[in-house]
Design a protein around this motif. Structure first.
Motif, PDB file in Angstrom:
ATOM      1  N   MET A  19      -9.983 -47.135 -37.832  1.00 38.27           N
ATOM      2  CA  MET A  19      -9.010 -46.040 -37.762  1.00 38.27           C
ATOM      3  C   MET A  19      -9.437 -44.919 -36.823  1.00 38.27           C
ATOM      4  O   MET A  19      -8.598 -44.216 -36.279  1.00 38.27           O
ATOM      5  N   MET A  66      -7.998 -40.657 -33.492  1.00 37.84           N
ATOM      6  CA  MET A  66      -6.888 -41.158 -34.297  1.00 37.84           C
ATOM      7  C   MET A  66      -5.542 -40.733 -33.727  1.00 37.84           C
ATOM      8  O   MET A  66      -4.582 -41.498 -33.719  1.00 37.84           O
ATOM      9  N   LEU A  67      -5.505 -39.496 -33.240  1.00 38.34           N
ATOM     10  CA  LEU A  67      -4.216 -38.932 -32.816  1.00 38.34           C
ATOM     11  C   LEU A  67      -4.056 -38.890 -31.301  1.00 38.34           C
ATOM     12  O   LEU A  67      -3.030 -38.440 -30.806  1.00 38.34           O
ATOM     13  N   GLU A  78      -5.514 -30.533 -38.718  1.00 36.62           N
ATOM     14  CA  GLU A  78      -5.792 -31.915 -38.285  1.00 36.62           C
ATOM     15  C   GLU A  78      -7.128 -32.392 -38.846  1.00 36.62           C
ATOM     16  O   GLU A  78      -7.251 -33.533 -39.291  1.00 36.62           O
ATOM     17  N   ASP A  81      -6.761 -33.036 -42.597  1.00 33.75           N
ATOM     18  CA  ASP A  81      -5.944 -34.230 -42.839  1.00 33.75           C
ATOM     19  C   ASP A  81      -6.773 -35.495 -42.592  1.00 33.75           C
ATOM     20  O   ASP A  81      -6.702 -36.454 -43.363  1.00 33.75           O
ATOM     21  N   CYS A  82      -7.577 -35.473 -41.520  1.00 30.51           N
ATOM     22  CA  CYS A  82      -8.438 -36.638 -41.225  1.00 30.51           C
ATOM     23  C   CYS A  82      -9.488 -36.824 -42.315  1.00 30.51           C
ATOM     24  O   CYS A  82      -9.799 -37.958 -42.697  1.00 30.51           O
ATOM     25  N   ARG A  84      -9.272 -35.932 -45.516  1.00 34.09           N
ATOM     26  CA  ARG A  84      -8.601 -36.459 -46.719  1.00 34.09           C
ATOM     27  C   ARG A  84      -8.272 -37.938 -46.550  1.00 34.09           C
ATOM     28  O   ARG A  84      -8.485 -38.747 -47.449  1.00 34.09           O
ATOM     29  N   GLU A  85      -7.713 -38.276 -45.396  1.00 29.79           N
ATOM     30  CA  GLU A  85      -7.295 -39.662 -45.168  1.00 29.79           C
ATOM     31  C   GLU A  85      -8.503 -40.596 -45.116  1.00 29.79           C
ATOM     32  O   GLU A  85      -8.453 -41.713 -45.629  1.00 29.79           O
TER      33      GLU A  85
ATOM     34  N   ASP B   9       4.579 -40.778 -45.802  1.00 26.86           N
ATOM     35  CA  ASP B   9       3.128 -40.649 -46.026  1.00 26.86           C
ATOM     36  C   ASP B   9       2.800 -39.165 -46.089  1.00 26.86           C
ATOM     37  O   ASP B   9       3.344 -38.381 -45.305  1.00 26.86           O
ATOM     38  N   ASP B  10       1.931 -38.781 -47.013  1.00 27.69           N
ATOM     39  CA  ASP B  10       1.591 -37.355 -47.119  1.00 27.69           C
ATOM     40  C   ASP B  10       0.611 -36.923 -46.026  1.00 27.69           C
ATOM     41  O   ASP B  10       0.367 -35.728 -45.859  1.00 27.69           O
ATOM     42  N   SER B  11       0.059 -37.886 -45.289  1.00 33.42           N
ATOM     43  CA  SER B  11      -0.857 -37.539 -44.194  1.00 33.42           C
ATOM     44  C   SER B  11      -0.096 -37.492 -42.877  1.00 33.42           C
ATOM     45  O   SER B  11       0.462 -38.512 -42.427  1.00 33.42           O
ATOM     46  N   ASN B  12      -0.118 -36.317 -42.272  1.00 37.18           N
ATOM     47  CA  ASN B  12       0.523 -36.171 -40.958  1.00 37.18           C
ATOM     48  C   ASN B  12      -0.147 -37.092 -39.925  1.00 37.18           C
ATOM     49  O   ASN B  12       0.521 -37.695 -39.085  1.00 37.18           O
ATOM     50  N   SER B  13      -1.478 -37.229 -40.025  1.00 36.67           N
ATOM     51  CA  SER B  13      -2.209 -38.090 -39.084  1.00 36.67           C
ATOM     52  C   SER B  13      -1.746 -39.536 -39.210  1.00 36.67           C
ATOM     53  O   SER B  13      -1.541 -40.228 -38.202  1.00 36.67           O
ATOM     54  N   MET B  14      -1.597 -40.002 -40.439  1.00 37.74           N
ATOM     55  CA  MET B  14      -1.199 -41.397 -40.621  1.00 37.74           C
ATOM     56  C   MET B  14       0.243 -41.628 -40.161  1.00 37.74           C
ATOM     57  O   MET B  14       0.535 -42.659 -39.544  1.00 37.74           O
ATOM     58  N   THR B  16       1.631 -40.062 -37.753  1.00 36.57           N
ATOM     59  CA  THR B  16       1.539 -40.076 -36.287  1.00 36.57           C
ATOM     60  C   THR B  16       1.058 -41.432 -35.787  1.00 36.57           C
ATOM     61  O   THR B  16       1.612 -41.983 -34.822  1.00 36.57           O
TER      62      THR B  16
END
Lengths: 151, 143
Positions: A19, A66-67, A78, A81-82, A84-85, B9-14, B16
């Motif tokens: 990822m 990732m982005l 950002e 979010d990364c 957490r994901e 999805d609650d993740s903006n990154s995912m 995207t």
């Protein structure tokens, strides 16, 4: 516990390579912070918590890859979010590999900024793994809560 | 054939990443809607025509399994194919999703081509750029 931590390490590698296109190396070196800490709890046949401590530079690289963004366009949102994901994917992947037939429920990961690692986590030998990457300031530490053994 | 796609999805990154994979995959996309949980997704579905839903499971407010349940209770929404893209890979969770109408299941982390292949499979898109409807009986499609 050794098998459990090996499976957690495999999950971390898979998530970061697939990822975030990053190859981290395990290290004996202990980083002092500051960190962004992402925590995720899980419950099922056993319960536990996975804490992941990220350096800001590592999160910036994760978000960049990732982005497909330039470093200057990556802010706190950002990076969080990364974090957490990543915690979500590492935990889900780890539990599915450990016990594919058993169901675990995971919480939504939470993030906080910390200057240093919590004392309990800093001394979590045997349940803690540290990562870096040569020549960069990347730092990652993953700590699995005491008591989780897997079957 | 062009699609309206909803990514939940609650993740903006995912969201995207999935949006980029779709854009690179050769799908003809009219609109790509986004929602951060099941409740927002139902609102989008009620206000727009959507051909395909791609949803996470572990989300606040309303998770992906609850979204599938709500969609299966609605005569219109239950016809829309749903692909679950989630970290939760245990067998019981997968069975639960398929029992509630999911058409596909993709485990995170995924490579872009794994995501693309799953979407191709669910919408009946072939590598040669044709859809199954281009030369098959329309009745052979399940949506």
């Amino acid at each position: 516990m050794k098998r459990t931590m090996m499976m957690l390490a495999a999950s971390i590698s898979e998530v970061f390579e697939k990822m975030f296109f990053l190859y981290l190396e395990m290290t004996e070196e202990r980083h002092n912070g500051p960190f962004l800490k992402a925590s995720i709890s899980f419950s099922g046949s056993e319960s536990g918590v996975l804490d992941m401590y990220f350096s800001e530079s590592l999160l910036t690289s994760m978000a960049q890859n990732m982005l497909s963004l330039e470093a200057g366009k990556i802010g706190k949102d950002e990076r969080e979010d990364c974090a957490r994901e990543a915690a979500n994917m590492v935990c889900g992947n780890f539990l599915a590999a450990m016990e594919p037939a058993r169901r675990y429920d995971m919480t939504i990961p939470r993030c906080i900024e910390v200057d240093t690692m919590q004392e309990e986590d800093a001394q979590a030998d045997g349940r803690r793994m540290d990562y870096s990457s040569g020549g960069t300031n990347w730092a990652l530490a993953a700590i699995l809560s005491a008591g989780f053994r897997g079957s | 054939m062009s699609f309206n796609i909803l990514i939940v999805d609650d993740s903006n990154s995912m969201r995207t990443v999935i949006r980029k994979v779709i854009a690179m995959s050769g799908f003809d996309v009219d609109n790509c809607f986004e929602a951060t949980n099941g409740i927002e997704a139902l609102t989008v579905l009620s206000e727009n025509w959507v051909d395909l839903v791609i949803s996470d499971i572990n989300m606040p407010e309303m998770n992906g399994i609850q979204l599938l349940e709500k969609m299966s209770d609605d005569e219109m929404f239950k016809m829309i194919p749903v692909v679950m893209v989630t970290t939760e890979g245990n067998e019981e969770r997968m069975r639960e999703a398929f029992d509630r109408g999911a058409r596909g299941y993709l485990r995170k982390p995924f490579l872009p081509e794994e995501c693309r292949n799953m979407l191709y499979k669910v919408v009946g898109f072939r590598e040669n750029g044709k859809y199954e409807t281009d030369d098959d009986d329309a009745g052979s499609l399940d949506f």
